[in-house]
Design a protein around this motif. Sequence first.
Motif, PDB file in Angstrom:
ATOM      1  N   GLY A   1       0.801  -1.222   0.000  1.00 33.92           N
ATOM      2  CA  GLY A   1       0.000   0.000   0.000  1.00 33.92           C
ATOM      3  C   GLY A   1       0.830   1.266   0.000  1.00 33.92           C
ATOM      4  N   HIS A   2       1.953   1.235   0.693  1.00 27.94           N
ATOM      5  CA  HIS A   2       2.822   2.421   0.725  1.00 27.94           C
ATOM      6  C   HIS A   2       3.409   2.687  -0.647  1.00 27.94           C
ATOM      7  CE1 HIS A   2       2.367   2.643   5.003  1.00 27.94           C
ATOM      8  NE2 HIS A   2       2.892   1.440   5.182  1.00 27.94           N
ATOM      9  N   ARG A   3       3.778   1.625  -1.363  1.00 26.99           N
ATOM     10  CA  ARG A   3       4.325   1.770  -2.710  1.00 26.99           C
ATOM     11  C   ARG A   3       3.241   2.264  -3.672  1.00 26.99           C
ATOM     12  NH1 ARG A   3       8.032   3.343  -5.997  1.00 26.99           N
ATOM     13  NH2 ARG A   3       8.295   2.047  -7.819  1.00 26.99           N
ATOM     14  N   LEU A   4       2.030   1.783  -3.506  1.00 28.49           N
ATOM     15  CA  LEU A   4       0.915   2.249  -4.325  1.00 28.49           C
ATOM     16  C   LEU A   4       0.745   3.752  -4.157  1.00 28.49           C
ATOM     17  CD1 LEU A   4      -1.568   1.757  -6.129  1.00 28.49           C
ATOM     18  CD2 LEU A   4      -2.849   1.225  -4.027  1.00 28.49           C
ATOM     19  N   ARG A   5       0.735   4.219  -2.921  1.00 25.98           N
ATOM     20  CA  ARG A   5       0.597   5.652  -2.644  1.00 25.98           C
ATOM     21  C   ARG A   5       1.762   6.441  -3.245  1.00 25.98           C
ATOM     22  NH1 ARG A   5      -0.019   6.236   3.055  1.00 25.98           N
ATOM     23  NH2 ARG A   5      -2.244   6.219   2.690  1.00 25.98           N
TER      24      ARG A   5
END
Length: 83
Positions: free
Chosen positions: A19-23
């Motif tokens: 999720g952090h990479r998606l953001r």
Amino acid sequence: MTVSAVAHMTRSRTIVLDGHRLRQLRRQQGISQEKLADLAGISLTTVARLERTSPSACRGRTLARLAAALGEEPSAIAPPGSL
């Protein structure tokens, strides 16, 4: 692995994404969560949930749609070894 290959292989399988990479990728492209949801054909609630929780579980189809909307390979969002 291509977006279509991931979508086909993992259509209904639950997979993990970062999720952090998606953001990070979304922000690098300067698009809002709402715009990403629209481009990927998924709900804003889903984008927000996936970004908020890391690691986060989703269907392979969702991962493929997000990656395509960002112009990335699914592996750019999924942790190593998860595909």
